[in-house]
Design an enzyme around this catalytic site. Sequence first.
Site, PDB file in Angstrom:
ATOM      1  N   ASP A   5      35.466 -26.246 -29.686  1.00 14.03           N
ATOM      2  CA  ASP A   5      34.507 -25.135 -29.728  1.00 14.03           C
ATOM      3  C   ASP A   5      33.981 -24.920 -31.146  1.00 14.03           C
ATOM      4  O   ASP A   5      33.913 -23.794 -31.638  1.00 14.03           O
ATOM      5  CB  ASP A   5      35.159 -23.853 -29.207  1.00 14.03           C
ATOM      6  CG  ASP A   5      34.123 -22.783 -28.830  1.00 14.03           C
ATOM      7  OD1 ASP A   5      32.944 -23.153 -28.635  1.00 14.03           O
ATOM      8  OD2 ASP A   5      34.486 -21.607 -28.758  1.00 14.03           O
ATOM      9  N   GLU A  24      32.417  -9.028 -29.956  1.00 12.00           N
ATOM     10  CA  GLU A  24      32.841  -9.703 -28.733  1.00 12.00           C
ATOM     11  C   GLU A  24      32.298 -11.118 -28.732  1.00 12.00           C
ATOM     12  O   GLU A  24      31.121 -11.347 -29.017  1.00 12.00           O
ATOM     13  CB  GLU A  24      32.323  -8.942 -27.517  1.00 12.00           C
ATOM     14  CG  GLU A  24      32.930  -9.418 -26.209  1.00 12.00           C
ATOM     15  CD  GLU A  24      32.625  -8.436 -25.077  1.00 12.00           C
ATOM     16  OE1 GLU A  24      32.330  -8.914 -23.989  1.00 12.00           O
ATOM     17  OE2 GLU A  24      32.683  -7.224 -25.312  1.00 12.00           O
ATOM     18  N   LYS A  38      42.546 -10.733 -31.665  1.00 10.80           N
ATOM     19  CA  LYS A  38      41.623 -11.171 -30.623  1.00 10.80           C
ATOM     20  C   LYS A  38      42.313 -11.082 -29.262  1.00 10.80           C
ATOM     21  O   LYS A  38      43.414 -11.616 -29.084  1.00 10.80           O
ATOM     22  CB  LYS A  38      41.143 -12.598 -30.892  1.00 10.80           C
ATOM     23  CG  LYS A  38      40.421 -12.734 -32.235  1.00 10.80           C
ATOM     24  CD  LYS A  38      39.748 -14.082 -32.396  1.00 10.80           C
ATOM     25  CE  LYS A  38      38.961 -14.147 -33.691  1.00 10.80           C
ATOM     26  NZ  LYS A  38      38.182 -15.389 -33.810  1.00 10.80           N
TER      27      LYS A  38
END
Length: 896
Positions: free
Chosen positions: A153, A33, A54
């Site tokens: 990210d 996760e 995902k």
Amino acid sequence: MTDIPSRLAAAEASERLSSALAGRYQIESRLGEGGMATVYLAEDLKHKRKVALKVLKPDLAAVLGAERFVQEITTTANLQHPHILPLFDSGTAGETDGGTPFLYYVMPYVEGETLRDKLDRETQLSVEESVRMAGEVLDALQHAHEQGVIHRDIKPENILLQNGRPMVADFGIALAVSAAAGGRMTETGLSLGTPHYMSPEQATAEKDLTARSDVYSVGSVLYEMLTGSPPHVGASAQQIIMKIVTEEAQPVTALRKSVPPNVAAAVAKSLEKLPADRFDSAKAFAGALTNMAFSTLTTTAGSPTAPQPAQRTGVRVLAAFAIVATALAAWGWLRQPPPPPVSRFNIALAEDQIMRPGQGPRVTVSPDGLRFVYLGPSEGSAGQLWLRERDQLSARPLVGTEGAISPFFSPDGRRVGFFTISPMQLKTVSLGGEPPVTVADSGIDWDGGSWGLDGYLYSDAPEGLVRVPQGGGRPEQVTRLDSARAEGAHNYPDALPNGRGALFTILRRGLGDYEIAVVDCSTGEHHILTKGVYARYALPGYLIYVTATGTLMAAPFDQDGMRLTGEATALTEGVGVRGAGYVDLALSPSGTLLYSASNVSGAVADLVWVNRNGDVEVIDSNAYDAPVLSPDGRRVAASLIVQGEQQVWVRLLPNGPSSKLTFDGSENGRPFFSPDGRSVGFYSARTGLRSLWVARADGSAPAEMLHGGAHEIWEGEWSPDGQWLAYRERSTPVGDLMTVRTDGDTTPIAVVATHYNERSPTFSPDTRWIAYASDESGTDEIYVRPFPNVGRAKWQVSLNGGTEPLWAHNGRELFYRNVAGDMVVAEIISEPTFAVGRQTVLFAGGAFLIDQSHRAYDVSPDDTRFLMVRERGGGERTNLILVDNWFQELAGVVGR
């Protein structure tokens, strides 16, 4: 027991998802996760492949909405790059127990680990591996940025490693989520960036992020790879964000001194608070990481700059930091310390570690100037590489480098490239003790090399310069010889820091005609810069080069424009120039100069007699090359380099005078006597193309052309009966052995003409056999063929490598040098058929000149002693000069 409800909820969600995706994907297991999604290992039933599926977390999916998410994520589907993990699929499926559709996307399943896994296990990575991976990630980012996509990210968890190659995952997912949320990310309760790797503008919720935000994140990841932790750490996310916005990161060199200055400076620039102060592109960041000159372009070379207030952050404390920084700068930071002094040293080498005479450049200095590698002694005569640390009094040999020549450092200073001649190979060796690695074993030569910042190793080759990927591969042609200008070779390359070009030397006629040139690697076009025998690039923009007479020169040089921008200035005299322009000179990007000075007496070798037991008798002290005896043994002819010119001299034995035989041109060498001893043949480049010439041994008549043609001729030999002339020409990238009759028929006849390199022909006394050296087996060996009808018959004489064959006058022996340079005699049986009998090593050859391309000795008429050149390596122990902070002197003399 407290996690049982969450486990049950996860299991139920997996069942719902599996049911919703039935027929398309079969979920096999839950992998983990992340911040925004749960990851499953699944099988793509249509394409029969493993994939990573995902699924966005339900609370995030509820805020986004299915239609907007799918619409935005498709903008990333067209990113195709070797280091970007592609998007296979995306969509919606079923509903959670709260009625929210599952939002999912599918990417390839990479068997391996993430960069986070690797860092957790190893903490720090090598500088070379860190820079390589960062460069590949930046290349992927550059591609995406050019398509208008910002990742947002970048973190170790999103960098997957596939066979050591980084693959950037979740590319554009953060952008899709942000766009789909319409800027309402606070409603999701999730942060789009992992705090440790957020840029200051991202940490302060700037809405419009640019490519410079990704640059900051990569800088943070690289910082951790090098130091073991991110630039800013804290007990909470809020504390980390506050440090990102208000505090400067420590320089990486404060935590790891081995990081090169340019890498430290590039990391510091990538972590600037203001986006405008960072690199304007991922490509620029990557370029700085491999540009050794980058640290000189910054004022603090890897140190943090004075803190700047970040734009629109609303954090007033930055103003206080800026005021304090300004005060400190006014007090001391901006006060330049006095430049370090220029220092010169004679480097003394231990008695058993002296520099060994040999071919090619023999020294190289590390990029930081703290160590150097040189060609030193070994158990055999071939020599090996030795490493000397500046703070140590003794050197140590590099294991596995026996037979090495022409060393050169890698840009990170951790490895050394070098060549071996027998067999011809380009290798690299780690300073840590690991065995050498072969980079190329064909298509290269050995006259110097250079390890470029572009990841290529540059070498000379028979047809020009070539380069080979540092990981190994097929040589790629960089330059080609210009036969119209009689260019004999392109040697001694030096790759420019900008990765666009390389300096090199063009061999033409004699040393005085050699030229320094530069090639544009993208086009292969080269042009002449100046006359000289050896050149290097010096930061921040100079060409330094050595003339044929040993003068070190310097001139301003624009590496981007590949042109000189000012007049040349003489800096130092007395730099040693040997052989075919070999110069022992190395220069580090940190400003350390190392070179071998010419011997004061001018004598670095002795002409000697050596008997079969190895006993030595000195005849003369002069730097003779390729000595040969007249048939009666009363005279010796040899070439001698004086003031940059190579000429043939004849000396009367045992104690008679020497007389100069050649006067025209500056390159005349490799003499050979006629069978009657009245004439001396030699090669000459006086007409531009090397050919064979002949002169009366007593100098009573001018030299005349003996044999020439359309190709370079590098050596010759008369048959004992005087009816044949054998010679080696280079009509292809390698040498072929040819013969021509001396009775007026000038039609050449090939003796051995293959795509291998054949050298050093020698006739038997009865002219029935011809011996020669060839590398057809991958190693130089000695072979014999019948003559003149060579046919297909061939016998190998040497057992484990051999060069420089010479037939004894008695016809029953053949001499040659083995791979260690020792003198070997092989018994020859020619009746009733040819055969090789017993072979014996007569004496060790470590002290005597060896030349794989031409015989460097002769034998007396009675076959009892050998005429050889003994190189006096010990005489060079006090002539290795090291200069610290040499750039300061260079700039002061030449200017800009």
